[in-house]
Design a protein around this motif. Structure first.
Motif, mmCIF file in Angstrom:
data_model
loop_
_atom_site.group_PDB
_atom_site.id
_atom_site.type_symbol
_atom_site.label_atom_id
_atom_site.label_comp_id
_atom_site.label_asym_id
_atom_site.label_seq_id
_atom_site.Cartn_x
_atom_site.Cartn_y
_atom_site.Cartn_z
ATOM 1 N N LYS A 175 14.174 14.546 -0.031
ATOM 2 C CA LYS A 175 13.281 14.125 -1.110
ATOM 3 C C LYS A 175 12.542 12.838 -0.757
ATOM 4 O O LYS A 175 11.756 12.349 -1.556
ATOM 5 C CB LYS A 175 14.071 13.949 -2.401
ATOM 6 N N LEU A 176 12.778 12.307 0.446
ATOM 7 C CA LEU A 176 12.013 11.145 0.878
ATOM 8 C C LEU A 176 10.547 11.543 1.012
ATOM 9 O O LEU A 176 10.225 12.564 1.626
ATOM 10 C CB LEU A 176 12.523 10.622 2.227
ATOM 11 N N LEU A 177 9.677 10.759 0.432
ATOM 12 C CA LEU A 177 8.255 11.074 0.452
ATOM 13 C C LEU A 177 7.649 10.741 1.806
ATOM 14 O O LEU A 177 7.860 9.655 2.346
ATOM 15 C CB LEU A 177 7.528 10.289 -0.634
ATOM 16 N N THR A 178 6.913 11.706 2.357
ATOM 17 C CA THR A 178 6.154 11.500 3.587
ATOM 18 C C THR A 178 4.746 12.046 3.346
ATOM 19 O O THR A 178 4.507 12.765 2.377
ATOM 20 C CB THR A 178 6.799 12.224 4.787
ATOM 21 N N TRP A 179 3.848 11.707 4.233
ATOM 22 C CA TRP A 179 2.459 12.147 4.089
ATOM 23 C C TRP A 179 2.393 13.661 4.071
ATOM 24 O O TRP A 179 2.879 14.318 4.984
ATOM 25 C CB TRP A 179 1.639 11.568 5.237
ATOM 26 N N PHE A 180 1.836 14.243 3.038
ATOM 27 C CA PHE A 180 1.724 15.682 2.819
ATOM 28 C C PHE A 180 3.080 16.391 2.800
ATOM 29 O O PHE A 180 3.147 17.603 2.955
ATOM 30 C CB PHE A 180 0.821 16.344 3.874
ATOM 31 N N GLY A 181 4.175 15.646 2.667
ATOM 32 C CA GLY A 181 5.505 16.247 2.611
ATOM 33 C C GLY A 181 6.031 16.729 3.953
ATOM 34 O O GLY A 181 7.081 17.356 4.019
ATOM 35 N N ILE A 182 5.319 16.424 5.029
ATOM 36 C CA ILE A 182 5.728 16.873 6.359
ATOM 37 C C ILE A 182 6.858 15.978 6.864
ATOM 38 O O ILE A 182 6.773 14.751 6.783
ATOM 39 C CB ILE A 182 4.537 16.836 7.330
ATOM 40 N N LYS A 183 7.907 16.580 7.373
ATOM 41 C CA LYS A 183 9.047 15.837 7.920
ATOM 42 C C LYS A 183 9.029 15.947 9.443
ATOM 43 O O LYS A 183 8.590 16.950 10.003
ATOM 44 C CB LYS A 183 10.365 16.414 7.396
ATOM 45 N N PRO A 184 9.537 14.932 10.141
ATOM 46 C CA PRO A 184 9.517 14.980 11.611
ATOM 47 C C PRO A 184 10.480 16.041 12.144
ATOM 48 O O PRO A 184 11.626 16.116 11.717
ATOM 49 C CB PRO A 184 9.954 13.576 12.029
ATOM 50 N N PRO A 185 10.033 16.867 13.077
ATOM 51 C CA PRO A 185 10.913 17.867 13.688
ATOM 52 C C PRO A 185 11.553 17.320 14.964
ATOM 53 O O PRO A 185 11.176 16.261 15.456
ATOM 54 C CB PRO A 185 9.960 19.007 14.030
ATOM 55 N N TYR A 186 12.504 18.067 15.484
ATOM 56 C CA TYR A 186 13.116 17.762 16.783
ATOM 57 C C TYR A 186 13.186 19.081 17.538
ATOM 58 O O TYR A 186 13.616 20.090 16.977
ATOM 59 C CB TYR A 186 14.514 17.182 16.588
ATOM 60 N N ARG A 187 12.774 19.079 18.793
ATOM 61 C CA ARG A 187 12.742 20.326 19.557
ATOM 62 C C ARG A 187 13.172 20.069 20.997
ATOM 63 O O ARG A 187 12.795 19.058 21.592
ATOM 64 C CB ARG A 187 11.323 20.881 19.544
ATOM 65 N N PHE A 188 13.977 20.990 21.524
ATOM 66 C CA PHE A 188 14.373 20.922 22.926
ATOM 67 C C PHE A 188 14.695 22.323 23.417
ATOM 68 O O PHE A 188 14.761 23.272 22.641
ATOM 69 C CB PHE A 188 15.561 19.979 23.128
ATOM 70 N N MET A 241 0.833 -1.177 0.000
ATOM 71 C CA MET A 241 0.000 0.000 0.000
ATOM 72 C C MET A 241 0.884 1.249 0.000
ATOM 73 O O MET A 241 1.970 1.252 0.565
ATOM 74 C CB MET A 241 -0.896 -0.039 1.245
ATOM 75 N N PHE A 242 0.428 2.321 -0.623
ATOM 76 C CA PHE A 242 1.270 3.509 -0.761
ATOM 77 C C PHE A 242 1.576 4.165 0.585
ATOM 78 O O PHE A 242 2.618 4.790 0.744
ATOM 79 C CB PHE A 242 0.640 4.514 -1.728
ATOM 80 N N LEU A 243 0.709 4.005 1.571
ATOM 81 C CA LEU A 243 0.984 4.607 2.889
ATOM 82 C C LEU A 243 2.157 3.946 3.598
ATOM 83 O O LEU A 243 2.821 4.575 4.414
ATOM 84 C CB LEU A 243 -0.266 4.533 3.773
ATOM 85 N N ASP A 244 2.399 2.680 3.291
ATOM 86 C CA ASP A 244 3.514 1.977 3.923
ATOM 87 C C ASP A 244 4.845 2.665 3.623
ATOM 88 O O ASP A 244 5.713 2.760 4.485
ATOM 89 C CB ASP A 244 3.565 0.512 3.471
ATOM 90 N N ARG A 245 4.992 3.140 2.399
ATOM 91 C CA ARG A 245 6.233 3.836 2.016
ATOM 92 C C ARG A 245 6.377 5.139 2.819
ATOM 93 O O ARG A 245 7.440 5.455 3.309
ATOM 94 C CB ARG A 245 6.231 4.129 0.516
ATOM 95 N N TYR A 246 5.281 5.871 2.953
ATOM 96 C CA TYR A 246 5.317 7.117 3.746
ATOM 97 C C TYR A 246 5.689 6.832 5.195
ATOM 98 O O TYR A 246 6.480 7.557 5.796
ATOM 99 C CB TYR A 246 3.959 7.819 3.715
ATOM 100 N N ARG A 247 5.097 5.788 5.751
ATOM 101 C CA ARG A 247 5.396 5.423 7.147
ATOM 102 C C ARG A 247 6.853 5.023 7.309
ATOM 103 O O ARG A 247 7.504 5.401 8.287
ATOM 104 C CB ARG A 247 4.478 4.295 7.602
ATOM 105 N N LEU A 248 7.361 4.239 6.376
ATOM 106 C CA LEU A 248 8.765 3.822 6.430
ATOM 107 C C LEU A 248 9.679 5.042 6.373
ATOM 108 O O LEU A 248 10.609 5.166 7.170
ATOM 109 C CB LEU A 248 9.087 2.859 5.289
#
Length: 98
Positions: free
Chosen positions: A75-88, A1-8
């Motif tokens: 360029k890794l594809l994620t859902w809606f192009g959102i990338k995980p942030p890191y904050r401290f 499924m296409f979502l699996d790639r986004y999750r990975l």
């Protein structure tokens, strides 16, 4: 499924940014107390794809603690192009909290 790639891709990016975040937490208060334009980008490879991480002092609180954000560009594809942030948050004494 296409979502699996986004999750990975999200999991891979999250793991990479967590490693970089742990490294950046060790930087001195003075190193982190700069605008994003003055911070060198951090380049890594995730699944042979270049990822550029930008460290940014998002805010300086009234108590002089710094809010630090690390954002990924890739360029890794994620859902809606959102990338995980890191904050401290970094205190003047060098300690960190979230």
């Amino acid at each position: 499924m296409f979502l699996d790639r986004y999750r990975l891709h999200w999991r891979l990016l999250r793991a990479g940014i967590n490693r970089v975040g742990a490294e950046v937490e060790q930087w001195s208060y003075e190193q982190l107390d700069r605008d994003a334009e003055d911070q060198p980008p951090i380049e890594r490879q995730v699944e042979a794809v270049p990822v550029v991480l930008q460290v940014d002092r998002c805010d300086r609180l009234q108590n002089q603690n710094l809010c630090i954000c690390i954002n990924a560009k890739s360029k890794l594809l994620t859902w809606f192009g959102i990338k995980p942030p890191y904050r401290f948050f970094k205190r003047r004494d060098g300690s960190v909290y979230y």
